[in-house]
Scaffold this motif. Structure first.
Motif, mmCIF file in Angstrom:
data_model
loop_
_atom_site.group_PDB
_atom_site.id
_atom_site.type_symbol
_atom_site.label_atom_id
_atom_site.label_comp_id
_atom_site.label_asym_id
_atom_site.label_seq_id
_atom_site.Cartn_x
_atom_site.Cartn_y
_atom_site.Cartn_z
ATOM 1 N N ALA A 1 55.741 42.559 42.837
ATOM 2 C CA ALA A 1 54.502 42.709 42.078
ATOM 3 C C ALA A 1 54.145 44.188 42.034
ATOM 4 C CB ALA A 1 53.387 41.901 42.711
ATOM 5 N N LYS B 1 50.871 38.905 36.434
ATOM 6 C CA LYS B 1 50.304 40.006 37.193
ATOM 7 C C LYS B 1 48.936 40.322 36.610
ATOM 8 C CE LYS B 1 54.349 40.683 39.108
ATOM 9 N NZ LYS B 1 55.018 39.575 38.488
ATOM 10 N N ARG C 1 58.885 34.907 47.454
ATOM 11 C CA ARG C 1 58.132 36.120 47.179
ATOM 12 C C ARG C 1 58.750 36.875 46.003
ATOM 13 N NH1 ARG C 1 54.469 39.288 49.917
ATOM 14 N NH2 ARG C 1 54.634 37.928 51.758
ATOM 15 N N ALA D 1 53.787 30.008 39.662
ATOM 16 C CA ALA D 1 53.513 31.327 40.235
ATOM 17 C C ALA D 1 52.160 31.310 40.928
ATOM 18 C CB ALA D 1 53.546 32.401 39.161
ATOM 19 N N THR E 1 49.525 34.187 42.730
ATOM 20 C CA THR E 1 49.270 35.608 42.950
ATOM 21 C C THR E 1 47.922 35.801 43.638
ATOM 22 O OG1 THR E 1 48.214 35.905 40.799
ATOM 23 C CG2 THR E 1 50.585 36.250 40.902
ATOM 24 N N THR E 2 47.878 36.805 44.487
ATOM 25 C CA THR E 2 46.633 37.190 45.166
ATOM 26 C C THR E 2 46.448 38.697 45.002
ATOM 27 O OG1 THR E 2 46.894 35.430 46.804
ATOM 28 C CG2 THR E 2 45.369 37.214 47.342
ATOM 29 N N THR E 3 45.300 39.096 44.476
ATOM 30 C CA THR E 3 44.973 40.514 44.291
ATOM 31 C C THR E 3 43.821 40.873 45.218
ATOM 32 O OG1 THR E 3 45.672 40.443 41.984
ATOM 33 C CG2 THR E 3 44.266 42.284 42.654
ATOM 34 N N GLN F 1 42.415 35.240 43.157
ATOM 35 C CA GLN F 1 43.554 34.356 43.418
ATOM 36 C C GLN F 1 43.838 33.531 42.165
ATOM 37 O OE1 GLN F 1 41.312 32.790 46.844
ATOM 38 N NE2 GLN F 1 43.195 33.004 48.025
ATOM 39 N N ASN G 1 45.517 38.782 31.747
ATOM 40 C CA ASN G 1 46.777 38.052 31.833
ATOM 41 C C ASN G 1 47.217 37.546 30.468
ATOM 42 O OD1 ASN G 1 47.491 38.333 34.482
ATOM 43 N ND2 ASN G 1 46.571 36.429 35.171
ATOM 44 N N ILE H 1 48.707 43.556 45.377
ATOM 45 C CA ILE H 1 49.053 42.277 44.759
ATOM 46 C C ILE H 1 50.226 41.657 45.511
ATOM 47 C CG2 ILE H 1 49.822 41.100 42.675
ATOM 48 C CD1 ILE H 1 48.617 43.343 41.049
ATOM 49 N N THR H 2 50.091 40.401 45.858
ATOM 50 C CA THR H 2 51.210 39.627 46.403
ATOM 51 C C THR H 2 51.465 38.454 45.463
ATOM 52 O OG1 THR H 2 49.709 38.320 47.779
ATOM 53 C CG2 THR H 2 50.743 40.243 48.783
ATOM 54 N N ALA H 3 52.739 38.140 45.239
ATOM 55 C CA ALA H 3 53.091 37.082 44.278
ATOM 56 C C ALA H 3 54.230 36.244 44.828
ATOM 57 C CB ALA H 3 53.480 37.693 42.931
#
Length: 550
Positions: free
Chosen positions: A409, A10, A406, A435, A437-439, A519, A457, A421-423
Motif C-alpha cells: 500500500a 487505496k 498482506r 480487500a 484496508t486501514t488508514t 477502515q 476511491n 495504510i495497511t492492506a
C-alpha cells in the motif's frame, strides 16, 4: 480483473486529487470544553512493557461523560481498558480513566489525542510521547541463532474424503447386488439340472422320477400316463421328429412308420406297435377315464424305457458338422445369456444414475449439480473451509473463504508523515476480489468526512479504466453495533487479456474510528454468479470492528 482492481483499493493514490486528500486530513478541530488532564506513569520503558495512560476530567454531576472504548491509540496497542474511577468533590465529579498500552518496536511513539464526549460536545486530551527502548542482550553469554524459516501450516482437512468414501461404498453395494442377483452363477435346482442333461439322459432321469412318484398309489392314473407320454414325445421331438409334441397319437405313430419304411429310423415294427399300444391306453386313461391296473401301468413304464433305448440306439451318430453346429449353438446361447445380463445391468445402472441426478436436481437444483460436476471455483470457495480472522490495527474481524494476504500500500512521499495504510486482500482471477484496508492519521480530525474517502476511491477506480459505476449509499451497522456507510452498485471492468468489459457488482463498507482511522472493506465480484453473491453476503454479515467477547 481483480488484480487491476486490488491495486486501486487505496484511500490515497497518485491519481487522487490533492484537494480530496486535504479534505480528508485537514479538518476542523473540536474546542476544549472542560478541564482535562493527561498523564503516563513513565515516559521511558522497555519494549513490550506496559505504560499506564490516565485521563482525568472534572465535570458537573449532571453531565454525561463518555471515554474512548475502542482501539484509538495506534500505533500503540491497548492491553487493557480499566474501569472508570469516580471521585465526588462538592457539586463536581472527578473522573479517572486508565488504559494499559504497549509497543513491541523500539523508538519514540506518540499517544494520540483522545476524544472524550461530555454531553454532546467533544474535548480532546493532550498527546504524549513515550520512548520504548531495546532490551540489552549480552551476546557473550547468549548465543545468537538464525531467523527461523517460514513454515507452511496445513489447512484444515475438508470432508471431501468422507463424501468420496460414502460414494465408493454405495457403488460397491450396488455392484455386489448386481453380482448376486444377475452375474453370480446360481446353484441349480434339481429341475434345472435335469433340463441341462442331453435328451436321452434327461428322459431316463424323468422316467426314474415317475417310477418313484405316488401317482399310482394315489390313483392319479391320468397324471401318470400324461407324464409318461410327455417324456417319450419330448425325446422324439428333440431327436427324431420336431413336431412330436403337437401331433396326435395316431399322427405320431404314422410318422414313425414312414421313417421306418424310408429306412431313416431303424427300429422294429414291434417297437412301433408298443408305442401305439401305450399311446392308446394313455388316451383312454386321459379322456375315457378308464384306469389300467397298477401292474399294467408299471409294465408300460418299463416298455417306454426299452423304447427309449431302441430309438437312441437306432439314431445315427452325429457328424462332425452336427457336433460343430451344436457347439456353435451352445456358445451362441451363452453369448445370448451374457448379452441379456449386460443389457439388464446397463439398464439398472442407467436408471440409478438418472434417478440420482433427478433426485439431487429436484433437491439442490440442476444448475448446482452441473456446477458441482464441472468444479465451479466460486462454489468450491463457498462450500470450503472458511477462515475467521482479524486484519489491521485496530482490528477488522471478518470471515473469508481464504486467508487474506498482506498487500503493498504505497503512500506518496509528501504524505508519509501524515498517514499510514495497511492492506490485505485475496483475488480469484476475474471472479472475486476481497480487500481490507486501514488508514491511520497521525493527527485526530473532528467530524472526519468519510464520504470524501469513498469518493476518492471511486475516482481512483475510474482512473483505472473502470466504467459505468452505479453508486448507492446507505447506512450500515455491523452485528456488534459499529456504524458506517455501505456503498454498493454495479460497474464494468476491462478484461485482462481480451478486449471488452466484464459486468460486476461491488460493495464498499467504510468506517471511522475516533476521527483518526478510516477502515474499509471492498468486495468486487462477477455479475450473475449466485455463489459469489452468497460469498459477498456472508462476508458482509461477518464484519465486526470490536473485539469479540470471550
Amino acid at each position: 480483473m481483480q488484480k487491476k482492481f486490488s491495486r486501486n483499493i487505496k484511500i490515497i493514490n497518485k491519481n487522487t486529487p490533492l484537494k480530496l486528500f486535504l479534505m480528508l486530513v485537514f479538518l476542523m478541530h473540536g474546542n476544549l470544553y472542560s478541564q482535562v488532564k493527561t498523564s503516563v506513569d513513565s515516559t521511558k520503558v522497555k519494549i513490550g512493557a506496559q505504560v499506564n495512560y490516565t485521563i482525568e476530567i472534572e465535570a458537573d454531576t449532571t453531565q454525561l461523560v463518555v471515554f474512548p472504548e475502542t482501539q484509538t491509540f495506534s500505533p500503540l496497542e491497548v492491553i487493557e481498558f480499566y474501569e472508570t474511577d469516580t471521585l465526588k468533590n462538592n457539586d463536581k465529579y472527578r473522573l479517572i480513566k486508565k488504559f494499559g498500552l504497549t509497543q513491541f518496536d523500539s523508538g519514540w511513539y506518540q499517544i494520540p489525542r483522545q476524544k472524550i464526549l461530555i454531553d454532546e460536545r467533544s474535548v480532546f486530551s493532550d498527546s504524549i510521547y513515550v520512548y520504548f527502548q531495546d532490551v540489552a542482550v549480552d551476546t557473550t553469554k547468549q548465543k545468537l541463532f538464525d531467523i527461523k524459516p517460514i513454515i507452511e501450516v496445513d489447512k484444515p482437512k475438508s470432508k471431501t474424503w468422507l463424501y468420496i468414501l460414502i460414494g465408493l461404498l454405495i457403488v460397491a453395494l450396488i455392484a455386489a447386488l448386481l453380482y448376486w442377483f444377475i452375474w453370480r452363477k446360481k446353484p441349480l435346482t434339481e429341475e434345472e439340472k435335469i433340463a441341462q442333461l442331453p435328451p436321452f439322459e434327461r428322459a431316463k432321469v424323468e422316467l426314474q422320477k415317475l417310477d418313484n412318484s405316488k401317482f399310482l398309489i394315489q390313483d392319479q392314473t391320468k397324471e401318470y400316463y400324461s407324464e409318461l407320454t410327455r417324456i417319450l414325445r419330448s425325446f422324439i421331438d428333440e431327436k427324431v421328429y420336431d413336431r412330436a409334441m403337437e401331433s396326435t397319437s395316431g399322427e405320431l405313430v404314422e410318422h414313425l412308420e414312414m421313417l421306418t419304411e424310408a429306412k431313416q429310423l431303424k427300429i422294429s415294427n414291434e417297437i412301433i406297435q408298443q408305442i401305439n399300444t401305450i399311446f392308446r391306453r394313455a388316451d383312454l386313461a386321459k379322456f375315457a377315464k378308464q384306469d389300467p391296473d397298477m401292474e399294467s401301468a408299471k409294465s408300460d413304464l418299463n416298455t417306454i424305457d426299452k423304447v427309449l433305448d431302441a430309438i437312441n440306439k437306432a439314431l445315427p451318430e452325429p457328424s462332425e458338422e452336427e457336433k460343430l453346429l451344436n457347439e456353435q449353438y451352445r456358445e451362441a446361447q451363452e453369448r445370448k445369456a451374457k448379452r441379456r445380463k449386460v443389457i439388464l445391468t446397463s439398464a439398472i445402472v442407467a436408471f440409478l444414475l438418472i434417478a440420482t441426478v433427478i433426485g439431487f436436481g429436484i433437491k439442490y437444483g440442476f444448475v448446482y449439480m452441473k456446477d458441482v460436476v464441472i468444479g465451479k471455483a466460486t462454489l468450491e470457495l463457498l462450500e470450503g473451509e472458511w477462515v475467521d480472522s482479524d486484519y489491521g490495527m485496530p482490528p477488522i474481524y471478518i470471515s473469508t473463504p481464504e486467508v487474506l494476504k498482506r498487500m503493498d500500500a504505497p503512500v506518496p512521499a509528501e504524505f508519509k508523515d501524515k498517514i499510514k495504510i495497511t492492506a490485505f486482500g485475496y483475488q480469484l482471477e476475474e471472479e472475486l476480489t476481497i480487500a481490507v484496508t486501514t488508514t491511520n492519521l497521525t493527527e485526530p480530525q473532528e467530524n472526519l468526512d468519510l464520504n470524501a474517502a469513498i469518493e476518492g476511491n471511486l475516482q481512483t477506480l475510474e482512473s483505472r479504466g473502470i466504467t459505468n459505476i452505479v453508486t448507492l449509499n446507505e447506512k450500515f451497522t455491523t452485528p456488534n453495533g459499529a456504524e458506517g456507510i455501505k456503498t454498493f452498485g454495479t460497474l464494468s471492468v476491462p478484461k485482462e487479456k481480451k478486449e471488452g468489459y466484464i459486468d460486476g457488482n461491488y460493495v464498499m463498507l467504510s468506517f471511522t474510528s475516533k476521527d483518526v482511522i478510516i477502515q474499509q472493506i471492498v468486495l468486487v465480484w462477477k455479475a450473475n454468479d449466485r455463489y459469489a453473491n452468497e460469498i459477498a453476503e456472508r462476508i458482509i454479515n461477518s464484519v465486526e470492528l470490536q473485539p469479540k467477547s470471550k
